[in-house]
Design a protein around this motif. Structure first.
Motif, PDB file in Angstrom:
ATOM      1  N   SER A  15      21.952   9.288  -0.767  1.00 27.58           N
ATOM      2  CA  SER A  15      20.594   9.049  -1.405  1.00 27.58           C
ATOM      3  C   SER A  15      19.531   9.461  -0.538  1.00 27.58           C
ATOM      4  N   ASN A  16      18.343   9.675  -0.884  1.00 24.50           N
ATOM      5  CA  ASN A  16      17.281  10.012  -0.107  1.00 24.50           C
ATOM      6  C   ASN A  16      16.735   8.811   0.766  1.00 24.50           C
ATOM      7  N   CYS A  17      16.463   9.138   1.999  1.00 28.23           N
ATOM      8  CA  CYS A  17      15.829   8.194   3.043  1.00 28.23           C
ATOM      9  C   CYS A  17      14.770   8.806   3.760  1.00 28.23           C
ATOM     10  N   TYR A  18      13.774   8.227   3.761  1.00 29.54           N
ATOM     11  CA  TYR A  18      12.668   8.687   4.742  1.00 29.54           C
ATOM     12  C   TYR A  18      12.363   7.641   5.549  1.00 29.54           C
ATOM     13  N   ILE A  19      12.108   7.768   6.924  1.00 31.82           N
ATOM     14  CA  ILE A  19      12.087   6.988   8.067  1.00 31.82           C
ATOM     15  C   ILE A  19      10.684   7.125   8.836  1.00 31.82           C
ATOM     16  N   ALA A  20       9.956   6.026   8.848  1.00 29.62           N
ATOM     17  CA  ALA A  20       8.672   6.130   9.635  1.00 29.62           C
ATOM     18  C   ALA A  20       8.934   5.367  10.780  1.00 29.62           C
ATOM     19  N   LYS A  21       8.966   6.143  12.218  1.00 28.32           N
ATOM     20  CA  LYS A  21       9.328   5.533  13.387  1.00 28.32           C
ATOM     21  C   LYS A  21       8.262   4.554  13.802  1.00 28.32           C
ATOM     22  N   LYS A  22       8.508   3.510  14.633  1.00 23.85           N
ATOM     23  CA  LYS A  22       7.623   2.628  15.185  1.00 23.85           C
ATOM     24  C   LYS A  22       7.166   3.015  16.687  1.00 23.85           C
ATOM     25  N   ILE A  23       5.851   3.434  16.818  1.00 23.96           N
ATOM     26  CA  ILE A  23       5.341   3.958  17.856  1.00 23.96           C
ATOM     27  C   ILE A  23       4.635   3.051  18.766  1.00 23.96           C
ATOM     28  N   GLY A  24       4.522   2.031  18.364  1.00 24.00           N
ATOM     29  CA  GLY A  24       3.793   0.931  19.385  1.00 24.00           C
ATOM     30  C   GLY A  24       3.103   0.070  18.725  1.00 24.00           C
ATOM     31  N   GLU A  25       2.335  -0.764  19.123  1.00 21.34           N
ATOM     32  CA  GLU A  25       1.560  -1.941  18.454  1.00 21.34           C
ATOM     33  C   GLU A  25       0.157  -2.340  19.019  1.00 21.34           C
ATOM     34  N   GLU A  26      -0.716  -2.794  18.124  1.00 20.17           N
ATOM     35  CA  GLU A  26      -2.003  -3.072  18.448  1.00 20.17           C
ATOM     36  C   GLU A  26      -2.042  -4.591  18.732  1.00 20.17           C
ATOM     37  N   PHE A  27      -2.996  -5.304  18.992  1.00 16.42           N
ATOM     38  CA  PHE A  27      -3.242  -6.467  18.793  1.00 16.42           C
ATOM     39  C   PHE A  27      -4.664  -6.950  18.161  1.00 16.42           C
ATOM     40  N   ASP A  28      -4.654  -7.838  16.970  1.00 13.38           N
ATOM     41  CA  ASP A  28      -6.105  -8.106  16.354  1.00 13.38           C
ATOM     42  C   ASP A  28      -6.811  -9.140  17.387  1.00 13.38           C
ATOM     43  N   ASP A  29      -8.070  -9.432  16.756  1.00  7.29           N
ATOM     44  CA  ASP A  29      -8.855 -10.577  17.573  1.00  7.29           C
ATOM     45  C   ASP A  29      -8.141 -11.822  18.042  1.00  7.29           C
ATOM     46  N   TYR A  30      -7.169 -12.212  17.253  1.00  6.23           N
ATOM     47  CA  TYR A  30      -6.511 -13.634  17.250  1.00  6.23           C
ATOM     48  C   TYR A  30      -5.336 -13.447  17.986  1.00  6.23           C
ATOM     49  N   GLY A  31      -4.912 -12.207  18.670  1.00  9.68           N
ATOM     50  CA  GLY A  31      -3.554 -12.066  19.273  1.00  9.68           C
ATOM     51  C   GLY A  31      -2.271 -11.714  18.546  1.00  9.68           C
ATOM     52  N   ASN A  32      -2.537 -11.395  17.410  1.00  8.35           N
ATOM     53  CA  ASN A  32      -1.352 -11.094  16.709  1.00  8.35           C
ATOM     54  C   ASN A  32      -0.948  -9.513  16.463  1.00  8.35           C
ATOM     55  N   SER A  33       0.274  -9.290  16.573  1.00  2.42           N
ATOM     56  CA  SER A  33       0.755  -7.971  16.613  1.00  2.42           C
ATOM     57  C   SER A  33       0.688  -7.236  15.691  1.00  2.42           C
ATOM     58  N   ILE A  34       0.387  -5.929  15.685  1.00  2.71           N
ATOM     59  CA  ILE A  34       0.342  -5.291  14.198  1.00  2.71           C
ATOM     60  C   ILE A  34       0.828  -3.860  14.657  1.00  2.71           C
ATOM     61  N   PRO A  35       2.202  -3.812  14.239  1.00  2.00           N
ATOM     62  CA  PRO A  35       3.007  -2.513  14.494  1.00  2.00           C
ATOM     63  C   PRO A  35       2.364  -1.084  14.007  1.00  2.00           C
ATOM     64  N   ILE A  36       2.442  -0.097  14.925  1.00  2.00           N
ATOM     65  CA  ILE A  36       1.957   1.122  14.576  1.00  2.00           C
ATOM     66  C   ILE A  36       3.094   2.046  14.100  1.00  2.00           C
ATOM     67  N   TYR A  37       3.067   2.822  13.124  1.00  2.00           N
ATOM     68  CA  TYR A  37       4.302   3.838  12.711  1.00  2.00           C
ATOM     69  C   TYR A  37       3.659   5.066  12.413  1.00  2.00           C
ATOM     70  N   ASP A  38       4.828   5.977  12.915  1.00  2.00           N
ATOM     71  CA  ASP A  38       4.308   7.404  12.954  1.00  2.00           C
ATOM     72  C   ASP A  38       4.503   7.862  11.478  1.00  2.00           C
ATOM     73  N   LYS A  39       4.060   9.173  11.312  1.00  7.10           N
ATOM     74  CA  LYS A  39       4.002   9.559   9.783  1.00  7.10           C
ATOM     75  C   LYS A  39       5.732  10.049   9.502  1.00  7.10           C
ATOM     76  N   PRO A  40       6.058   9.349   8.203  1.00  9.10           N
ATOM     77  CA  PRO A  40       7.644   9.421   8.087  1.00  9.10           C
ATOM     78  C   PRO A  40       7.962  10.978   7.700  1.00  9.10           C
ATOM     79  N   ASN A  41       9.242  11.097   7.829  1.00  6.80           N
ATOM     80  CA  ASN A  41       9.637  12.670   7.668  1.00  6.80           C
ATOM     81  C   ASN A  41       9.108  13.268   6.367  1.00  6.80           C
ATOM     82  N   THR A  42       8.867  14.511   6.159  1.00  8.10           N
ATOM     83  CA  THR A  42       8.584  14.775   4.705  1.00  8.10           C
ATOM     84  C   THR A  42       9.835  15.397   3.796  1.00  8.10           C
ATOM     85  N   THR A  43      10.855  15.793   4.592  1.00  4.95           N
ATOM     86  CA  THR A  43      12.036  15.951   3.938  1.00  4.95           C
ATOM     87  C   THR A  43      12.997  14.904   4.065  1.00  4.95           C
TER      88      THR A  43
END
Length: 130
Positions: A15-43
């Motif tokens: 079956s089809n599967c797309y993957i978006a790789k985690k490339i890092g994280e940012e933190f908001d004003d309250y110190g919460n971690s917000i993950p950043i993902y790369d653009k998923p594969n197109t095929t």
């Protein structure tokens, strides 16, 4: 006498599967971690993805086994995908696609929970995002 239909079990269950790789994280004003993902594969990748067998895998994953799936990558493809994915990368399974996302990962419905290389197979475990 009989019409024979060729059926390759290992090809027809993919079956089809797309993957978006985690490339890092940012933190908001309250110190919460917000993950950043790369653009998923197109095929889409084509993997044999099945629900995790509760009877066999319950010892490893406990209650989370109910919302999990596993991709089994066999033979020569094992080496191709061995170090390609990481835990916490996002996955689009069960017909989900990255089309029309405002932020990378918005349409993802699973995350990679564990990657287990074995002798001749590579197993990638996905956990449902609730």
């Amino acid at each position: 006498m009989f019409d024979v239909i060729e059926y390759d079990t290992f090809e027809n269950v993919k079956s089809n599967c797309y993957i978006a790789k985690k490339i890092g994280e940012e933190f908001d004003d309250y110190g919460n971690s917000i993950p950043i993902y790369d653009k998923p594969n197109t095929t889409p990748y084509k993997f044999n993805i099945q629900p995790v067998d509760r009877n066999k895998e319950n010892m490893d994953f406990g209650e989370t086994v109910n919302g999990m799936k596993v991709a089994t990558i066999i033979g020569y493809e094992k080496d191709k995908y061995l170090n390609m994915f990481n835990e916490y990368d996002l996955a689009y399974l069960d017909g989900a696609t990255p089309n029309g996302e405002a932020i990378n990962g918005d349409n993802a419905n699973y995350k990679i929970y564990a990657i287990r290389p074995q002798n001749v197979v590579l197993k990638i475990y996905f956990e449902k995002i609730i």
